[in-house]
Design a protein around this motif. Structure first.
Motif, PDB file in Angstrom:
ATOM      1  N   GLU A  21       0.829  -1.207   0.000  1.00 32.99           N
ATOM      2  CA  GLU A  21       0.000   0.000   0.000  1.00 32.99           C
ATOM      3  C   GLU A  21       0.865   1.258   0.000  1.00 32.99           C
ATOM      4  OE1 GLU A  21      -3.526   0.292  -0.071  1.00 32.99           O
ATOM      5  OE2 GLU A  21      -3.284  -1.791  -0.682  1.00 32.99           O
ATOM      6  N   GLU A  25       1.100   4.147  -3.042  1.00 32.51           N
ATOM      7  CA  GLU A  25       0.886   5.574  -2.766  1.00 32.51           C
ATOM      8  C   GLU A  25       2.114   6.405  -3.141  1.00 32.51           C
ATOM      9  OE1 GLU A  25      -1.332   8.769  -1.967  1.00 32.51           O
ATOM     10  OE2 GLU A  25      -2.108   6.735  -1.772  1.00 32.51           O
ATOM     11  N   ASP A 128      -5.184  -0.360  15.821  1.00 32.71           N
ATOM     12  CA  ASP A 128      -5.366  -0.116  14.390  1.00 32.71           C
ATOM     13  C   ASP A 128      -5.468  -1.448  13.664  1.00 32.71           C
ATOM     14  OD1 ASP A 128      -5.117   2.820  14.222  1.00 32.71           O
ATOM     15  OD2 ASP A 128      -3.073   2.471  14.938  1.00 32.71           O
ATOM     16  N   ILE A 130      -6.546  -2.198  10.879  1.00 28.83           N
ATOM     17  CA  ILE A 130      -6.182  -2.080   9.466  1.00 28.83           C
ATOM     18  C   ILE A 130      -4.898  -1.238   9.427  1.00 28.83           C
ATOM     19  CG2 ILE A 130      -6.945  -1.370   7.157  1.00 28.83           C
ATOM     20  CD1 ILE A 130      -9.835  -1.628   8.198  1.00 28.83           C
ATOM     21  N   GLU A 132      -2.500  -0.665   7.429  1.00 26.30           N
ATOM     22  CA  GLU A 132      -2.106   0.136   6.263  1.00 26.30           C
ATOM     23  C   GLU A 132      -2.712   1.536   6.308  1.00 26.30           C
ATOM     24  OE1 GLU A 132      -5.444  -2.625   4.987  1.00 26.30           O
ATOM     25  OE2 GLU A 132      -3.611  -2.799   6.158  1.00 26.30           O
ATOM     26  N   LYS A 133      -3.890   1.684   6.905  1.00 24.28           N
ATOM     27  CA  LYS A 133      -4.501   3.013   7.029  1.00 24.28           C
ATOM     28  C   LYS A 133      -3.649   3.906   7.921  1.00 24.28           C
ATOM     29  CE  LYS A 133      -9.369   2.075   6.162  1.00 24.28           C
ATOM     30  NZ  LYS A 133     -10.723   2.165   6.727  1.00 24.28           N
ATOM     31  N   SER A 137      -1.559   7.259   6.528  1.00 23.97           N
ATOM     32  CA  SER A 137      -1.812   8.557   7.147  1.00 23.97           C
ATOM     33  C   SER A 137      -0.519   9.145   7.694  1.00 23.97           C
ATOM     34  CB  SER A 137      -2.844   8.392   8.267  1.00 23.97           C
ATOM     35  OG  SER A 137      -3.002   9.588   8.970  1.00 23.97           O
TER      36      SER A 137
END
Length: 146
Positions: A21, A25, A128, A130, A132-133, A137
């Motif tokens: 991920e 990005e 967290d 997830i 990757e979020k 961020s």
């Protein structure tokens, strides 16, 4: 834009997914990315930023796939004063060895004179789920330092 080698330490695939991920990005932002699942220091781009995404395995160890990378640096103690790095550590705070593996690597890199260009993140999968979020961020807020 920057040349970035993403070095992955993973056992169950969570860190690899986070690294994928991040790579997507950063590629979209114009950076030149190479992903390394079996990192070898001699195969990394000389002038790249090392972006290490790793979990902790067992009793505070690095995952098996990144351990040879750690061992080579530990044994040879290369001068890494020209090298900048970033650490994204992933762990579970219900263990007393939370994020110890990546922290060991961070200490070794600093011992060899490499410099962190941003403060590391320690992602707790308890908080967290997830990861990757949280990682995206965190790095997007610091992209000006890449």
């Amino acid at each position: 834009m920057s040349k970035i080698d993403i070095i992955v330490g993973t056992t169950l695939g969570n860190a690899e997914y986070v690294a994928d991920e991040i790579a997507s990005e950063l590629t979209a932002l114009g950076h030149e990315i190479q992903l390394h699942l079996t990192p070898n220091r001699t195969e990394l781009t000389q002038d790249s930023l090392w972006f290490i995404v790793s979990s902790t395995h067992g009793a505070g160890d690095l995952p098996d796939n990144i351990q040879p990378f750690f061992n080579e640096i530990e044994q040879n103690q290369p001068d890494l004063s020209h090298k900048k790095f970033i650490i994204c550590a992933i762990g579970d705070s219900s263990y007393d060895t939370f994020c110890h593996g990546p922290t060991k690597l961070e200490c070794l890199l600093e011992h060899c004179s490499a410099k962190a260009c941003v403060d590391k993140i320690e992602i707790d999968v308890q908080r967290d789920p997830i990861p990757e979020k949280a990682a995206l961020s965190w790095i997007l807020k610091r992209q000006d330092r890449l």
